[in-house]
Design a protein around this motif. Structure first.
Motif, PDB file in Angstrom:
ATOM      1  N   HIS A   1      62.761 -69.908 -40.266  1.00 11.42           N
ATOM      2  CA  HIS A   1      61.762 -69.055 -39.619  1.00 11.42           C
ATOM      3  C   HIS A   1      61.577 -69.552 -38.187  1.00 11.42           C
ATOM      4  O   HIS A   1      61.290 -70.737 -37.973  1.00 11.42           O
TER       5      HIS A   1
ATOM      6  N   LEU B   1      53.970 -67.188 -43.111  1.00  7.31           N
ATOM      7  CA  LEU B   1      54.218 -68.152 -44.183  1.00  7.31           C
ATOM      8  C   LEU B   1      53.124 -68.082 -45.250  1.00  7.31           C
ATOM      9  O   LEU B   1      53.409 -68.163 -46.450  1.00  7.31           O
TER      10      LEU B   1
ATOM     11  N   THR C   1      57.613 -77.258 -46.562  1.00  8.78           N
ATOM     12  CA  THR C   1      57.871 -76.590 -45.290  1.00  8.78           C
ATOM     13  C   THR C   1      57.910 -77.642 -44.190  1.00  8.78           C
ATOM     14  O   THR C   1      57.033 -78.508 -44.128  1.00  8.78           O
TER      15      THR C   1
ATOM     16  N   ASP D   1      53.529 -67.134 -49.242  1.00  7.16           N
ATOM     17  CA  ASP D   1      53.040 -68.044 -50.279  1.00  7.16           C
ATOM     18  C   ASP D   1      51.995 -67.400 -51.180  1.00  7.16           C
ATOM     19  O   ASP D   1      51.975 -67.642 -52.393  1.00  7.16           O
TER      20      ASP D   1
ATOM     21  N   ARG E   1      61.802 -75.089 -46.782  1.00  3.24           N
ATOM     22  CA  ARG E   1      61.639 -73.993 -45.824  1.00  3.24           C
ATOM     23  C   ARG E   1      61.530 -74.599 -44.427  1.00  3.24           C
ATOM     24  O   ARG E   1      60.682 -75.453 -44.168  1.00  3.24           O
TER      25      ARG E   1
END
Length: 338
Positions: A157, A172, A72, A176, A102
């Motif tokens: 996002h 997030l 991320t 996950d 991400r």
């Protein structure tokens, strides 16, 4: 292990620097199956200055290489958000997206992400004061204005508001590790904020409750917070001079009449934010603030957060409480989700 690289630059808002790491580390501390590695990175040097009072000058442990191998990448807002990112930053962000990373942005961090072209044709969110600039600079990005604190479009996002980073980070964690972990994390993070606002409101209610010889006037003020009342209006209702009105209010409540009216307006605004779906514009009108900007100014000064962020936090906390009830077993014990 999930690696989260948080990309910062000079002028990063303090809460955007501190809240996401707090969410991820809280989740990892509370649930043994959660493992995050947090990398705070900057391409501008080894030191970065935050906004706020006082500004914080801090050392950044990672350079742009922190994005390599991250699952991320989270881009925070910063002071020069209207300027295009450096070629090094733009290339690193595009490379991260290309390998399936991400991608996330908080507040004005979406300017940096959009400048790479990665958001073209996608939905995104940014802080309301910067929306006009964003639309002008990035007409190919569809800016959302639904009032939701986060927007998700594929792997991208984005979030807005004072506590936008909180909602994005909790979201997030939920993606996950599931809603139970996210709910428990959110409760630990948000209860101090929510308790502060509730305690503040209880203080106001105590002030409102002590209205011995001015009861009729205080009740009238509370019922007319939507009106543009003046000291003369209040004194006329109480049938006393302005000086007598000031003296009586300070004796009974510790506040001037105008301070009392402001507290009553904020109290009403909090109740409307908690219990209705009214837009901020309507709440501002119904509580006598006139404009959303005026409501935001006074709400921020009194509670330390914005009306939109307070509503989002209240909804999240309500959801957490409901989810906790769902996890209780038949004996009233909370099941261990770790």
């Amino acid at each position: 292990m999930s690696v989260i690289a948080i990309l910062v630059a000079d002028g990063v808002p303090s809460q955007e620097l501190t809240i996401p790491p707090a969410v991820f580390t809280t989740a990892a501390r509370a649930y043994r199956q959660v493992v995050y590695e947090i990398r705070i990175a900057s391409a501008t040097g080894s030191r970065t200055v935050t906004t706020g009072e006082p500004p914080l000058d801090f050392a950044v442990p990672w350079g742009i290489e922190a994005l390599d191998g991250a699952g991320t990448v989270l881009v925070t807002g910063h002071g020069a958000h209207r300027d295009p990112p450096s070629p090094e930053v733009a290339e690193a962000l595009r490379a991260s997206a290309a390998r399936g990373c991400r991608m996330a942005a908080i507040g004005t961090g979406v300017f940096t992400l959009a400048a790479t072209g990665l958001l073209d044709g996608r939905r995104a969110l940014t802080s309301w004061p910067h929306q006009k600039d964003f639309v002008r600079l990035f007409p190919r990005v569809r800016v959302e204005s639904t009032g939701d604190p986060t927007v998700v479009d594929g792997p991208f996002h984005t979030s807005a508001g004072v506590l936008g980073g909180l909602d994005l980070s909790v979201d997030l964690v939920e993606r996950d590790h599931g809603w139970r972990v996210a709910a428990g994390t959110a409760r630990q993070i948000m209860l101090p904020l929510y308790d502060k606002v509730v305690a503040d409101r209880e203080e106001l209610e105590r002030e409102i409750g002590d209205r011995t010889s001015i009861e009729a006037t205080t009740r009238w003020l509370e019922e007319n917070v939507h009106r543009p009342l003046t000291l003369a209006d209040m004194a006329d209702h109480a049938k006393v001079s302005v000086s007598s009105l000031n003296r009586r209010f300070r004796q009974r409540t510790g506040l001037s009449p105008l301070q009392y009216l402001l507290r009553a307006r904020l109290h009403e605004a909090q109740l409307l934010l908690e219990n209705t779906e009214l837009p901020i514009e309507r709440i501002a009108a119904r509580t006598g603030f006139g404009s959303p900007a005026n409501l935001r100014h006074h709400f921020q000064r009194r509670t330390g957060t914005s009306p939109r962020a307070y509503r989002a936090a209240h909804r999240r906390l309500t959801r957490v409480s409901a989810l906790r009830e769902e996890t209780r077993d038949e004996n009233g014990e909370t099941r261990d989700e770790s």
